[in-house]
Write a protein that holds these residues in place. Structure first.
Motif, mmCIF file in Angstrom:
data_model
loop_
_atom_site.group_PDB
_atom_site.id
_atom_site.type_symbol
_atom_site.label_atom_id
_atom_site.label_comp_id
_atom_site.label_asym_id
_atom_site.label_seq_id
_atom_site.Cartn_x
_atom_site.Cartn_y
_atom_site.Cartn_z
ATOM 1 N N SER A 44 0.843 -1.180 0.000
ATOM 2 C CA SER A 44 0.000 0.000 0.000
ATOM 3 C C SER A 44 0.889 1.245 0.000
ATOM 4 N N LYS A 48 0.973 1.820 -7.028
ATOM 5 C CA LYS A 48 0.248 0.952 -7.962
ATOM 6 C C LYS A 48 -0.991 1.628 -8.550
ATOM 7 N N THR A 49 -1.788 2.223 -7.674
ATOM 8 C CA THR A 49 -3.027 2.846 -8.146
ATOM 9 C C THR A 49 -2.723 4.021 -9.066
ATOM 10 N N GLN A 94 -11.562 -3.974 -8.451
ATOM 11 C CA GLN A 94 -11.753 -4.719 -7.215
ATOM 12 C C GLN A 94 -13.237 -4.797 -6.838
ATOM 13 N N GLU A 171 -6.543 -4.944 -8.420
ATOM 14 C CA GLU A 171 -6.853 -5.837 -7.303
ATOM 15 C C GLU A 171 -8.083 -6.694 -7.601
ATOM 16 N N HIS A 203 -1.628 -6.416 -4.455
ATOM 17 C CA HIS A 203 -0.654 -6.589 -3.377
ATOM 18 C C HIS A 203 -0.661 -8.041 -2.889
HETATM 19 P P1 ADP Z 1 -3.853 -1.008 -1.843
HETATM 20 O O1 ADP Z 1 -2.718 -0.674 -2.741
HETATM 21 O O2 ADP Z 1 -3.460 -1.276 -0.440
HETATM 22 O O3 ADP Z 1 -4.814 -1.998 -2.399
HETATM 23 P P2 ADP Z 1 -5.377 1.098 -2.896
HETATM 24 O O4 ADP Z 1 -4.677 2.410 -3.050
HETATM 25 O O5 ADP Z 1 -5.532 0.246 -4.100
HETATM 26 O O6 ADP Z 1 -4.664 0.315 -1.719
HETATM 27 O O7 ADP Z 1 -6.774 1.362 -2.254
HETATM 28 C C1 ADP Z 1 -7.595 0.360 -1.731
HETATM 29 C C2 ADP Z 1 -9.014 0.823 -1.896
HETATM 30 O O8 ADP Z 1 -9.180 2.110 -1.288
HETATM 31 C C3 ADP Z 1 -9.404 0.979 -3.352
HETATM 32 O O9 ADP Z 1 -10.703 0.479 -3.555
HETATM 33 C C4 ADP Z 1 -9.336 2.461 -3.607
HETATM 34 O O10 ADP Z 1 -10.303 2.871 -4.557
HETATM 35 C C5 ADP Z 1 -9.628 3.042 -2.254
HETATM 36 N N1 ADP Z 1 -8.887 4.284 -2.052
HETATM 37 C C6 ADP Z 1 -7.569 4.480 -2.264
HETATM 38 N N2 ADP Z 1 -7.216 5.734 -1.990
HETATM 39 C C7 ADP Z 1 -8.339 6.374 -1.592
HETATM 40 C C8 ADP Z 1 -8.631 7.696 -1.172
HETATM 41 N N3 ADP Z 1 -7.709 8.643 -1.115
HETATM 42 N N4 ADP Z 1 -9.918 7.982 -0.865
HETATM 43 C C9 ADP Z 1 -10.847 7.041 -0.930
HETATM 44 N N5 ADP Z 1 -10.644 5.767 -1.325
HETATM 45 C C10 ADP Z 1 -9.397 5.439 -1.649
#
Ligand code: ADP
Ligand code: ADP
Length: 235
Positions: A44, A48-49, A94, A171, A203
């Protein structure tokens, strides 16, 4: 020519006061050939995102280039991006992103409806997908009537029906139990063997281990990659 080329990609976020900057991606360079199945793995916060959002053309990089099938994204105007995306990219999220007001069939057809495709063509493309994804019993149901694994299979059908150059998966096993995750990963391997290029961000080591190649990302940098099977090399 590689199907996808990512060159010196950099993304810096600035907070709304302009006082703090986060370098989410520092200098990411890699390419993918047609037919590859690559996982991008990292903890995290590793970027990646951000990478996926750039590849999806949801967001623009601070610098660097993304070139898909010879066309640099920077040459596509913002107003043309939605159509470009619909024609070239397939998305598996996801949380599935299905519309509860539409049947499974209509969810799958939606990207083609938006593209103005004829009903005949939609039906023709659906029938092989129904077999591979085992969704024939689901077509008249609604998303709230089916399981997580069934929703994800529906989402994959929706991604594949446009015959995209590249599938981007975020994911895809994140909301699935272990059995449904296993089925989904098996399905990804099948569609990849049929020639579909896939990039999956995850992840999960289990999920990543099903891809042919894994890029490891940390602090916005790809620091290592491995190939499943006999090919292995350091970055
Ligand atoms: P990881 O890399 O741990 O999976 P992600 O960044 O992919 O974390 O985020 C996990 C979930 O949280 C995803 O569904 C994403 O859309 C959501 N998310 C990530 N960042 C934010 C944010 N700033 N505000 C709201 N939701 C978020
Ligand atoms: P991952 O998906 O691997 O969890 P992200 O790409 O979501 O990583 O985040 C990478 C870094 O960029 C993190 O430090 C995160 O806090 C930061 N970040 C992500 N999105 C934003 C944003 N919209 N604004 C500011 N910082 C962000």
């Amino acid at each position: 020519m590689a199907l996808l080329e990512v060159r010196h990609l950099k993304k810096t976020y600035t907070n709304r006061f302009g006082t703090n900057q986060v370098e989410a991606l520092k200098d990411v360079t890699f390419s993918m050939e047609e037919g590859e199945y690559t996982a991008v793995m990292g903890e995290s916060g590793s970027g990646k995102t951000t990478l996926l959002n750039l590849l999806a053309s949801f967001d623009r990089p601070t610098s660097g280039d993304i070139i898909l099938n010879g066309l640099p994204f920077r040459k596509i105007q913002d107003k043309d991006l939605a159509v470009y995306r619909r024609k070239n990219l397939g998305f598996v999220f996801q949380d599935f992103n299905l519309l509860d007001t539409l049947s499974v069939r209509d969810n799958i057809f939606l990207p083609l409806v938006l593209a103005g495709e004829k009903t005949e063509e939609m039906k023709k493309r659906l029938s092989p997908l129904v077999k591979v994804l085992r969704i024939s019993d689901l077509l008249d149901k609604f998303p709230y009537e089916i399981s997580g694994g069934q929703k994800q299979r529906t989402a994959i059908a929706r991604a594949l029906i446009t015959e995209p150059k590249l599938i981007l998966a975020d994911e895809p096993t994140g909301a699935l139990d272990s059995r449904a995750s296993y089925e989904l990963l098996h399905m990804f391997e099948q569609i990849n063997q049929a020639g579909q290029t896939i990039l999956m961000v995850t992840h999960s080591t289990t999920a990543a281990s099903h891809a042919k190649r894994v890029l490891f990302i940390k602090d916005g940098t790809v620091y290592h990659q491995i190939y499943r099977g006999d090919k292995s090399r350091d970055e």
